[in-house]
Enzyme design. Structure first.
Site, PDB file in Angstrom:
ATOM      1  N   LYS A 134       0.607  -0.941   0.243  1.00  0.00           N
ATOM      2  CA  LYS A 134      -0.335   0.289  -0.454  1.00  0.00           C
ATOM      3  C   LYS A 134       0.595   1.047  -0.363  1.00  0.00           C
ATOM      4  CE  LYS A 134      -3.833  -2.009   0.704  1.00  0.00           C
ATOM      5  NZ  LYS A 134      -3.920  -3.330   0.995  1.00  0.00           N
TER       6      LYS A 134
HETATM    7  C1  LIG Z   1      -4.380  -4.150   0.141  1.00  0.00           C
HETATM    8  C2  LIG Z   1      -3.681  -6.145   0.239  1.00  0.00           C
HETATM    9  C3  LIG Z   1      -3.871  -6.275  -0.643  1.00  0.00           C
HETATM   10  C4  LIG Z   1      -5.560  -6.694  -2.237  1.00  0.00           C
HETATM   11  O1  LIG Z   1      -5.117  -5.801  -2.413  1.00  0.00           O
HETATM   12  P1  LIG Z   1      -6.871  -4.904  -3.311  1.00  0.00           P
HETATM   13  O2  LIG Z   1      -6.132  -3.611  -3.863  1.00  0.00           O
HETATM   14  O3  LIG Z   1      -7.339  -4.965  -2.002  1.00  0.00           O
HETATM   15  O4  LIG Z   1      -7.179  -6.077  -3.984  1.00  0.00           O
HETATM   16  C5  LIG Z   1      -3.380  -8.137  -0.728  1.00  0.00           C
HETATM   17  N1  LIG Z   1      -2.713  -8.246   0.162  1.00  0.00           N
HETATM   18  C6  LIG Z   1      -1.645  -8.024   0.857  1.00  0.00           C
HETATM   19  C7  LIG Z   1      -0.601  -7.752   1.547  1.00  0.00           C
HETATM   20  C8  LIG Z   1      -2.852  -6.310   1.565  1.00  0.00           C
HETATM   21  O5  LIG Z   1      -2.509  -5.288   2.403  1.00  0.00           O
END
Ligand SMILES: *Cc1c(COP(=O)(O)O)cnc(C)c1O
Length: 510
Positions: free
Chosen positions: A128
């Protein structure tokens, strides 16, 4: 002065002719806004998400972009997707320079005969970070340019990683505040420690009794209830979730970076298709890959990988989206989601940019818990997407097998994708290079990873991190190990019904 008028006096009443760069509209209706306004609002007042109907028709020189440095690629792609921001290059440098462990931003690692794209080398060791380092820059620039007088307060529901990455991005940023909600006992202890120890004068962190979907829908309701007018004067609410287009756009970049890397290695030539396997929750990460394809990157197939909460696998196979099912808490908690927000954007495009159709689907989902798309729309979606799900046993087995066979240690979310990659290769792949997106460090989920490796996890999360480091001779990211011993600063736990009141009470203090 005209800009100020347009954005802040009377948006609805006098309705001036839209600016040429007002290219975004809601998935559920007509109002056109600029990229800056879309970023500042986060979500459209009608509850829809901002999309650019003509995204595929504006020309973009992909080949020239791929020849640039990572930060220059980011600048070009973001300036294209979000037109109107002054000096995107400066914003990109401020967001990323010196904040990522690798100058590649998101290094591509060969693992067996495929590639793992490591997205987790940012300041909070979360994928993120790629988007949430950038979003505060975009918001600050948009506030300055539009003469925004109000404070922008970010409301965020998190399945674990968004919360910390958003706190890190927004804490102590002038003119902003941030409130984070996470599912009580629904995130890993490392993730919890990351959020509860967050410093900053403009932050609030609160656990909610319920799961991520409860948090997300309650936050969306607060947005809808306060759309346009916030009960606290001088405050404008916005979102750092991937419903914000300013969060989604930076994620398009690493699809390009991986492609450029494969070209530089001589593995492909420009134009060759590359398949991407994406561990999916809210459908933001994988949708960014679809956006990359829309603006011309030669993306082959996008493989959607789900854990035991396989609502997307079922949808992409049958066309029936049905959240009326058991919710599982899995070892890949960031993917424990039954209502994937960003799917709404894909639906919008697949349904021919028909906002009325999307509105119907979303109403039906809200009121009845399901909707079904036509065979034609499903076929259109399946031209780009495949989907596989991974059980808990298969997740742990994928970690064990990958480490034993290649020496590469994946986290639980990446393991879900590795499992999907294997199924995809067996069933469908035509041999195009496969890039598996890795969304977390294995040290963020030490208990599950140790268990997968046949160890008995001992002690708290930090002891387990050390245990994993000893066993694998790998080092835990400093962003995680340095949390040990930090004081807990946030202790609020509330019911989901109290989220709106909590927000109202907190806003004046941020
Ligand atoms: C947020 C997240 C995801 C999923 O991503 P999306 O954009 O919500 O599909 C997968 N793995 C981790 C570790 C995340 O933090």
């Amino acid at each position: 002065m005209r800009l100020f008028d347009r954005f802040h006096k009377n948006q609805e009443a006098s309705a001036p002719a839209p600016a040429a760069d007002a290219i975004f509209c809601s998935t559920r209706g007509g109002d056109r806004v600029t990229a800056m306004e879309a970023v500042l609002r986060g979500m459209a007042p009608d509850g829809g998400l901002y999309v650019e109907p003509g995204i595929a028709s504006r020309p973009f020189d992909v080949k020239a972009c791929l020849a640039l440095s990572p930060l220059q690629q980011a600048e070009k792609i973001l300036a294209h997707l979000l037109p109107g921001f002054p000096d995107m290059g400066a914003l990109v440098r401020r967001a990323y320079e010196g904040r990522f462990a690798s100058p590649a931003l998101t290094p591509l690692v060969p693992v067996g005969d495929q590639y793992v794209l490591e997205l987790f080398h940012g300041p909070t060791a979360a994928f993120k970070d790629v988007a949430l380092c950038m979003l505060p820059q975009l918001m600050t620039a948009a506030r300055t340019r539009t003469g925004a007088a109000e404070k922008t307060v970010i409301l965020t529901a998190t399945s674990g990683d968004t919360g910390k990455a958003a706190l890190e991005g927004f804490h102590d940023v002038p003119g902003t505040g941030i409130v984070v909600f996470f599912p009580h006992q629904g995130v890993s202890s490392v993730q919890e420690a990351q959020m509860l120890t967050q410093k900053g004068s403009n932050v609030a962190v609160c656990a909610v009794r319920g799961n991520f979907d409860d948090c997300q829908s309650a936050v969306k309701q607060v947005f809808s209830a306060y759309a346009g007018t916030c009960p606290v004067p001088g405050v404008r609410l916005s979102s750092a979730n991937s419903i914000n287009i300013g969060r989604l756009a930076p994620q398009v970049v690493y699809y390009f970076l991986a492609y450029a890397d494969l070209m530089n290695r001589g593995r492909i030539q420009y134009g060759d298709p590359v398949d991407y396997v994406v561990p999916t929750g809210n459908f933001g990460d994988i949708l960014a890959g679809w956006y990359a394809k829309q603006i011309g990157l030669p993306v082959g197939r996008l493989v959607c990988a789900s854990n035991a909460n396989r609502v997307l696998t079922d949808f992409l196979t049958t066309g029936l989206y049905d959240r009326r099912r058991t919710f599982y808490k899995t070892s890949s908690p960031s993917m424990d989601i039954l209502v994937s927000s960003n799917l709404e954007r894909l639906l919008y495009y697949a349904e021919g940019c028909d906002a009325a159709l999307v509105r119907n689907d979303m109403l039906r989902l809200q009121n009845s818990g399901y909707y079904k798309i036509s065979v034609g729309v499903l076929d259109r979606i399946r031209e780009d997407f495949s989907a596989y799900a991974c059980s808990e046993e298969e997740t742990l087995a994928a970690i064990r097998r990958c480490f034993a066979e290649t020496g590469y240690l994946p986290d639980t979310h990446t393991a879900v994708a590795l499992h999907a990659a294997e199924e995809y290769r067996r069933a469908e792949s035509d041999g195009a290079p496969l890039v598996v997106l890795s969304t977390a460090s294995p040290f963020k989920f030490p208990e599950a990873v140790l268990t997968a490796l046949g160890e008995v996890p001992a002690g708290d999360a930090f002891a387990q991190m050390e245990q994993l480091a000893r066993l694998t001779k790998l080092a835990a990211p400093a962003a995680l190990s340095s949390l040990q011993g930090l004081p807990v600063l946030h202790k609020d736990v509330i019911d989901r019904a109290d989220i709106a009141d909590y927000v109202k009470a907190k806003l004046p203090q941020l």
